[in-house]
Motif scaffolding. Structure first.
Motif, mmCIF file in Angstrom:
data_model
loop_
_atom_site.group_PDB
_atom_site.id
_atom_site.type_symbol
_atom_site.label_atom_id
_atom_site.label_comp_id
_atom_site.label_asym_id
_atom_site.label_seq_id
_atom_site.Cartn_x
_atom_site.Cartn_y
_atom_site.Cartn_z
ATOM 1 N N GLU A 1 -4.707 0.426 -14.343
ATOM 2 C CA GLU A 1 -5.586 1.630 -14.424
ATOM 3 C C GLU A 1 -5.032 2.929 -13.475
ATOM 4 O OE1 GLU A 1 -7.424 -2.616 -14.361
ATOM 5 O OE2 GLU A 1 -5.745 -1.535 -13.014
ATOM 6 N N ASP A 2 -3.884 2.664 -13.016
ATOM 7 C CA ASP A 2 -3.277 3.774 -12.207
ATOM 8 C C ASP A 2 -2.147 4.475 -12.965
ATOM 9 O OD1 ASP A 2 -5.067 3.237 -10.266
ATOM 10 O OD2 ASP A 2 -3.577 2.017 -9.096
ATOM 11 N N ALA B 1 2.271 7.700 -13.683
ATOM 12 C CA ALA B 1 1.637 6.635 -12.849
ATOM 13 C C ALA B 1 1.523 7.158 -11.365
ATOM 14 C CB ALA B 1 2.313 5.290 -12.794
ATOM 15 N N ASP B 2 0.431 6.786 -10.671
ATOM 16 C CA ASP B 2 0.107 7.450 -9.186
ATOM 17 C C ASP B 2 -0.604 6.114 -8.753
ATOM 18 O OD1 ASP B 2 -0.459 8.481 -6.805
ATOM 19 O OD2 ASP B 2 -0.386 10.530 -7.616
ATOM 20 N N THR B 3 0.006 5.515 -7.818
ATOM 21 C CA THR B 3 -0.611 4.376 -7.248
ATOM 22 C C THR B 3 -0.360 4.171 -5.792
ATOM 23 O OG1 THR B 3 -1.210 2.064 -7.629
ATOM 24 C CG2 THR B 3 1.107 2.658 -7.748
ATOM 25 N N THR B 4 -1.209 3.495 -4.850
ATOM 26 C CA THR B 4 -1.078 3.190 -3.571
ATOM 27 C C THR B 4 -1.359 1.754 -3.566
ATOM 28 O OG1 THR B 4 -3.108 3.814 -2.913
ATOM 29 C CG2 THR B 4 -1.615 5.280 -2.372
ATOM 30 N N ARG B 5 -1.196 0.909 -4.537
ATOM 31 C CA ARG B 5 -1.636 -0.365 -4.689
ATOM 32 C C ARG B 5 -0.519 -1.066 -5.594
ATOM 33 N NH1 ARG B 5 -6.959 -1.397 -8.123
ATOM 34 N NH2 ARG B 5 -6.503 0.354 -9.850
ATOM 35 N N VAL C 1 2.932 -1.716 -11.382
ATOM 36 C CA VAL C 1 1.568 -0.773 -11.129
ATOM 37 C C VAL C 1 0.516 -1.331 -12.041
ATOM 38 C CG1 VAL C 1 0.859 1.597 -11.419
ATOM 39 C CG2 VAL C 1 3.458 1.282 -10.775
ATOM 40 N N HIS D 1 3.055 4.218 -1.603
ATOM 41 C CA HIS D 1 2.554 5.521 -2.575
ATOM 42 C C HIS D 1 3.827 5.419 -3.841
ATOM 43 C CE1 HIS D 1 1.509 9.824 -3.809
ATOM 44 N NE2 HIS D 1 0.971 8.927 -4.479
ATOM 45 N N THR E 1 0.781 -1.093 0.043
ATOM 46 C CA THR E 1 0.033 0.015 -0.094
ATOM 47 C C THR E 1 0.836 1.457 0.005
ATOM 48 O OG1 THR E 1 -0.220 -0.150 2.417
ATOM 49 C CG2 THR E 1 -1.963 -1.322 1.195
ATOM 50 N N ARG F 1 4.833 6.943 -7.307
ATOM 51 C CA ARG F 1 4.620 8.093 -8.431
ATOM 52 C C ARG F 1 5.714 7.807 -9.444
ATOM 53 N NH1 ARG F 1 4.304 13.484 -7.456
ATOM 54 N NH2 ARG F 1 2.264 13.663 -8.552
ATOM 55 N N ASP G 1 -1.217 6.350 -16.712
ATOM 56 C CA ASP G 1 -1.745 7.206 -17.935
ATOM 57 C C ASP G 1 -1.220 6.658 -19.140
ATOM 58 O OD1 ASP G 1 -2.359 9.138 -19.782
ATOM 59 O OD2 ASP G 1 -1.131 10.824 -18.793
#
Length: 288
Positions: free
Chosen positions: A194-195, A172-176, A191, A161, A159, A163, A197
């Protein structure tokens, strides 16, 4: 990557060290029983079949499987005049392999005069991996090289973060993310698409093959070539990363919990070519 490859402990570029008062030898070979049934196919026929395979780990090389001569089909090995000398294992005789109408020169070898401390190689022969049609463990094809029992991949859900930036653009930007831990490498972060671009990624020419994960495709990000990659159909053992995207921290800015990631020494992967008779369509499907 395994015992003697990439940054493994016997590779010569180990990420760790043995805690000894004296320096280790520059080269250290390791031999062990594979303890798996292994078979070789050539010319559409089985030419070797043994449960007594000896695996050689040599610094900077993939593991090599040695079969007892008695397990090799009669007539499959044809003597040649070619001889070489292995720096540790001594005189080496080379064979042409013939079976089922197939013919491959210098496709097998035997160390005919191993030193006393390596006498388990007496009466054993190894086959050039890409010269053969295929290698099997039991009834399942293995590709790339003999399986390294010291190579391991673990995938862990996280979980944290993560980027990815291309200048000011958020790629990309995700916490998963998924953390992939692979022997001999620093962690790689994957990644969910879905998270990402996806408009920022341009499919690049060329693919690479990993014997443990499958076929990888690459993406350019702006002027940064090969800055990201993905395994569209990763093999079942690592299926969790299928379709996920990983980013190369020396080509694009990757931040994990605010700290910028750097490419660690020895992290660069040496591309691995495809086996003989193995095409891209077969790689993207479970091997049988």
């Amino acid at each position: 990557m395994g015992l003697a490859w990439q940054q493994g402990p016997l590779s010569g570029r180990a990420v760790g060290r043995f805690l000894l008062p004296q320096p280790m030898p520059e080269r250290l070979l390791f031999a062990e029983r594979l303890r798996r049934r292994m078979r070789v196919r050539f010319g559409g026929e089985w030419i070797a079949d043994s449960e007594d395979v000896l695996l050689l780990h040599e610094p900077g090389r993939y593991p090599v499987a040695y079969f007892p001569l008695a397990s090799v089909r009669e007539g499959a090995l044809v003597s040649t005049t070619r001889t070489t000398r292995h720096r540790e294992l001594g005189d080496t005789t080379w064979f042409t392999v013939e079976a089922g109408g197939g013919y491959a020169e210098r496709a097998a070898w035997e160390h005919t005069g191993p030193p006393a401390h390596a006498d388990e190689f007496e009466g054993r022969v190894a086959f050039a991996w890409r010269a053969m049609d295929a290698f099997y463990e039991e009834d399942e094809r293995i590709v790339g090289h003999a399986a390294d029992p010291y190579h391991r991949i673990d995938i862990r859900r996280a979980t944290r973060h993560l980027r990815v930036l291309d200048g000011d653009r958020v790629v990309a930007d995700t916490t998963r993310p998924l953390a992939l831990y692979e022997s001999g490498f620093a962690p790689r972060w994957y990644v969910p698409p879905e998270d990402v671009d996806m408009a920022a990624l341009t499919p690049a020419d060329g693919q690479t093959f990993c014997p443990y994960k499958g076929l990888a495709g690459y993406y350019d990000i702006g002027s940064r070539t090969g800055a990201a990659w993905s395994y569209p159909e990763a093999w079942p053992e690592v299926a969790r990363i299928s379709g996920f995207i990983s980013f190369e921290p020396d080509k694009v800015d990757v931040f994990l919990d605010g700290a910028r990631l750097r490419l660690e020494p020895g992290q660069t992967v040496v591309p691995h070519g495809l086996d003989r008779g193995l095409d891209v369509d077969e790689i993207t499907k479970p091997l049988t």
